[in-house]
Design an enzyme around this catalytic site. Structure first.
Site, PDB file in Angstrom:
ATOM      1  CE  LYS A  17       3.667  -0.440   4.017  1.00  0.00           C
ATOM      2  NZ  LYS A  17       4.908   0.190   4.764  1.00  0.00           N
ATOM      3  NE  ARG A  93       7.161   4.376   0.939  1.00  0.00           N
ATOM      4  CZ  ARG A  93       7.625   4.968   2.186  1.00  0.00           C
ATOM      5  NH1 ARG A  93       8.074   6.229   2.020  1.00  0.00           N
ATOM      6  NH2 ARG A  93       7.026   4.530   3.345  1.00  0.00           N
ATOM      7  NE  ARG A 130      -2.941   6.069  10.727  1.00  0.00           N
ATOM      8  CZ  ARG A 130      -2.191   6.473   9.845  1.00  0.00           C
ATOM      9  NH1 ARG A 130      -1.197   5.497   9.616  1.00  0.00           N
ATOM     10  NH2 ARG A 130      -1.977   7.420   9.155  1.00  0.00           N
ATOM     11  NE  ARG A 162      -0.640  10.762  10.470  1.00  0.00           N
ATOM     12  CZ  ARG A 162       0.286  10.256   9.427  1.00  0.00           C
ATOM     13  NH1 ARG A 162       0.993   8.955   9.689  1.00  0.00           N
ATOM     14  NH2 ARG A 162       0.140  10.507   8.296  1.00  0.00           N
ATOM     15  NE  ARG A 173      -1.492  10.107   4.503  1.00  0.00           N
ATOM     16  CZ  ARG A 173      -2.502  10.423   5.472  1.00  0.00           C
ATOM     17  NH1 ARG A 173      -2.486  11.672   5.564  1.00  0.00           N
ATOM     18  NH2 ARG A 173      -2.951   9.599   6.187  1.00  0.00           N
TER      19      ARG A 173
END
Ligand SMILES: [Zn+2]
Length: 231
Positions: A17, A93, A130, A162, A173
């Protein structure tokens, strides 16, 4: 001149995205309005809104619809977004936010809501590779690292994996996103404003798919070919 656009992009983490929003903002020459980026900046600068957002985060709470929509409303009232439009990323959202967004834009409306769809396995693969700048939040990946030694190209910050990008946390998630977003997707679908596109493949290919569905949506609204209702 390239006509502007008013576009919302939805997609789970790993759907690409962020990348597509940047590409589409260049294509249509409109700002990429990212609630994540705006929040990070507001918190860093210690603006009144940033301080309020910080309070939510310190409590581990989700930001309220009111706070998000205040921030988005301010941004969408500026001259650049009013004149040419925007690529909206991270909002809405919830259906409550979607309703408020509709009111904010009135009498204009969104050109389209694009939902980037990718299989969970692909999202997982992308997320596992990532890497992110700890200072500015810029995204990189194992296959697309910063130029110099895991130092951010933009701000010089450290680029790391992360801590919450473990497989179990990612799956959790993704699952949470599906469940939270399902009502929103249904809401836009019912209004005939949603188009799903395949988010698998290279960024260039996915961008072409997105541009095509935006143009098709405009054709449906303005079959005569006068594309953009400039005001
Ligand atoms: Zn950075």
């Amino acid at each position: 001149m390239v006509p502007g656009v008013r576009l919302v992009v939805l997609g789970k983490q790993g759907a690409g995205k962020g990348t597509q929003c940047v590409r589409l903002s260049h294509h249509y020459v409109v700002p990429h309005v990212s609630t994540g980026d705006m929040l990070r900046a507001a918190v860093k600068l210690g603006t009144p809104l940033g301080l309020r957002a910080q309070e939510f985060m310190d409590r581990g709470d989700l930001l309220s619809d009111g706070l998000i929509m205040e921030m988005v409303g301010e941004r969408l009232s500026e001259s650049d977004t009013r004149a040419r439009g925007f690529i909206l990323d991270g909002c809405p959202r919830t259906t409550a936010q979607a309703e408020q967004l509709e009111e904010l834009l009135h009498p204009d409306r969104l050109d389209l809501v694009v939902d980037l769809e990718v299989p969970t396995a692909l999202a997982m693969r992308r997320l596992a590779s990532r890497r992110v700048c700890i200072d500015c939040g810029e995204n990189y990946s194992v296959s697309n690292p910063p130029t110099v030694n895991w130092t951010c190209d933009i701000c010089g910050g450290e680029v790391v994996q992360r801590a919450d990008d473990t497989e179990a946390a990612i799956l959790h998630r993704l699952d949470l996103y599906e469940r939270q977003t399902a009502p929103l997707i249904a809401w836009y679908e019912k209004k005939g404003q949603l188009t799903r596109i395949n988010g698998a493949g290279s960024a260039v290919v996915v961008e072409r798919r997105a541009v095509r569905v935006v143009e098709e949506a405009r054709q449906r609204r303005h079959p005569s070919g006068d594309l953009w209702d400039h005001r």
